[in-house]
Scaffold this motif. Structure first.
Motif: not given
Length: 80
Positions: A1, A7, A9, A48, A50
């Protein structure tokens, strides 16, 4: 980002992250060693996860690039 809070993933199936969890490298794939400290989970939702990295990007002065010889992960062609 491209923010100060990237993030996360790649989590194993069925893994639930919660705020405050410590994130370290798994070593799976052989690209990074096991247990390299990355940061702390700051947001964990269905949309998600972070993290707040342990090191702020603006404080990094030197970066060491290591080639672990992972064919297919890092391009070895002339346009690399």
């Amino acid at each position: 980002t491209n923010t100060g809070r990237p993030r996360l993933i790649h989590l194993p199936t069925g893994t639930m992250a919660t705020v405050g969890d410590r994130i370290v490298t798994s070593g799976h794939g052989g690209v990074f060693p096991v247990g390299l400290p990355i940061g702390i989970v700051t947001v964990a939702t269905d949309f998600g996860v972070e993290i707040q990295p342990y090191v702020s990007r603006d404080r990094i002065e030197y970066v060491r690039v290591l080639d672990y010889g992972q064919q297919g992960i890092i391009s070895s062609g002339p346009d690399r």
